[in-house]
Design a protein around this motif. Sequence first.
Motif, mmCIF file in Angstrom:
data_model
loop_
_atom_site.group_PDB
_atom_site.id
_atom_site.type_symbol
_atom_site.label_atom_id
_atom_site.label_comp_id
_atom_site.label_asym_id
_atom_site.label_seq_id
_atom_site.Cartn_x
_atom_site.Cartn_y
_atom_site.Cartn_z
ATOM 1 N N GLU A 59 1.124 -22.448 -1.960
ATOM 2 C CA GLU A 59 0.267 -22.997 -1.203
ATOM 3 C C GLU A 59 -0.734 -21.755 -1.340
ATOM 4 O OE1 GLU A 59 1.076 -24.623 2.049
ATOM 5 O OE2 GLU A 59 -0.003 -24.491 3.249
ATOM 6 N N ASN A 60 0.070 -20.568 -1.405
ATOM 7 C CA ASN A 60 -0.161 -18.310 -1.302
ATOM 8 C C ASN A 60 -0.366 -18.371 -2.760
ATOM 9 O OD1 ASN A 60 0.232 -18.515 1.578
ATOM 10 N ND2 ASN A 60 2.210 -19.034 1.121
ATOM 11 N N GLY A 61 -0.876 -19.128 -3.607
ATOM 12 C CA GLY A 61 -1.181 -18.694 -4.852
ATOM 13 C C GLY A 61 -0.281 -16.977 -5.602
ATOM 14 N N LEU A 62 1.182 -17.672 -5.302
ATOM 15 C CA LEU A 62 2.426 -16.534 -5.294
ATOM 16 C C LEU A 62 2.360 -16.485 -6.982
ATOM 17 C CD1 LEU A 62 3.335 -15.562 -1.939
ATOM 18 C CD2 LEU A 62 1.692 -14.628 -3.344
ATOM 19 N N LEU A 63 2.287 -17.812 -7.610
ATOM 20 C CA LEU A 63 2.246 -18.213 -8.872
ATOM 21 C C LEU A 63 1.782 -17.664 -9.935
ATOM 22 C CD1 LEU A 63 4.523 -21.510 -7.875
ATOM 23 C CD2 LEU A 63 5.637 -18.654 -7.586
#
Length: 428
Positions: free
Chosen positions: A93-97
């Motif tokens: 969801e937080n675009g951390l990947l």
Amino acid sequence: MAKITGIRGMNDVLPGDSARWQYLENIVRHLLAQYGYQEVRTPVVEQTPVFTRGIGEVTDIVEKEMYTFEDRSGDSLSLRPEGTAGCVRAMIENGLLHNQTQKVWYQGSMFRYERPQKGRYRQFNQIGVETFGLTGPDIDAELIVLTARLWKALGIDHAVTLQLNSLGTSEARANYKAALVDYLNSRKDQLDEDSQRRLSTNPMRILDSKNPQTQALLSEAPSLLDWLDEESKEHFAGLTSRLDACGVSYEVNPRLVRGLDYYGKTAFEWVTDALGAQGTVCGGGRYDGLVEQLGGKSTPAVGFAMGVERLLLLIEALNQFPEDLTSTADVYIAVMGEKAEQVVMPWAERLRTDAPNLRIVAHNGGGGFKAQMKKADKSGAHFALIIGDDEVANEQVAVKDLRGDAEQVSLPLADVANHLITKIDGVN
Ligand code: ATP
Ligand code: MG
């Protein structure tokens, strides 16, 4: 009115116990920082599909252990039964990947509707570690080496063993599953009821059966190791060679499957026989498919979770808690008379400023000298400071050694903090 009680299987951590939790948590926090992992904190409640899709519909957790309810707007929510699915949800969801790697950890309460017993509760705590974006066996090895270091730091390394398996790729697992089902189908009448049901829903979980008759049947069953694909074999060899290099020993257990659907390739558990039936203190593995399953872009991942209550039970069983965890003070201030009552607060404040690492407890509630000294002793303090009329008049404090046989001395207030710091450092 009926007596109000807590909920079965959900425990209070009381004042006398919390120091043990903090002791463990501090060691873990420090150790994970040593390896460069960052903490994440996610909500204890998620939309139910985070778990049904993430953990798998036909797992024990989703089938019968989840606390699921509708909120006031009719959405289905669940208390988290484990930490990985919510962590993955947050990462996506937080675009951390995207184009990056992550090494994170979490701690917190998990909820499962299980039969409460020693080491098994309905609200329990896990500390978990997850890594994302790393494919090779080096990260699998790092996680295991890190846990091995933790067991040493906690003094329990002699009582835990590492069980290791490779679950292969999903294709290898599918082939193996077919062979296993073939084998078990021809012996179906010898299986317990639970295992019979799993034969059609989740046959690999039968390997994990605690039923002795089923276990005996399984000793002749096809072994997952014989069905491993080349890639998984290589990955496993890369893992074991690194563990060997670091001096971490393991047992390969081809029947080790994990209770959650998302694992592939590496699976491991740290087990002990010092806790009876609840012997797994830590479990984890690789879950390269989960991120995609929860709507993200395919991302390799590996992680583990440990059961905090079980670790605490084990440290206790092995007598490995430091002795002074029950003490609440290093210094206890006893107060005699009106005048002392007047100065004790500002004097204690001054000492706390000058000796910020000492726990300085000032007596509250009045009472005679003997009673105050009894409290001082019970607090675990090394020193009692005694303030009476004479001390107030001379701006002095009497220092009494509660643990050794040093003579009682009177010191100017200005010198007390330094005196305590040198003496107590010596004691610790
Ligand atoms: P078990 O086989 O004991 O039920 P699990 O495979 O369900 O364990 P995981 O989901 O892998 O456990 O959770 C990781 C760790 O969390 C376990 O190894 C255990 O130490 C702890 N744990 C799991 N369920 C509970 C529980 N109900 N109460 C206390 N600790 C638990
Ligand atoms: Mg379980």
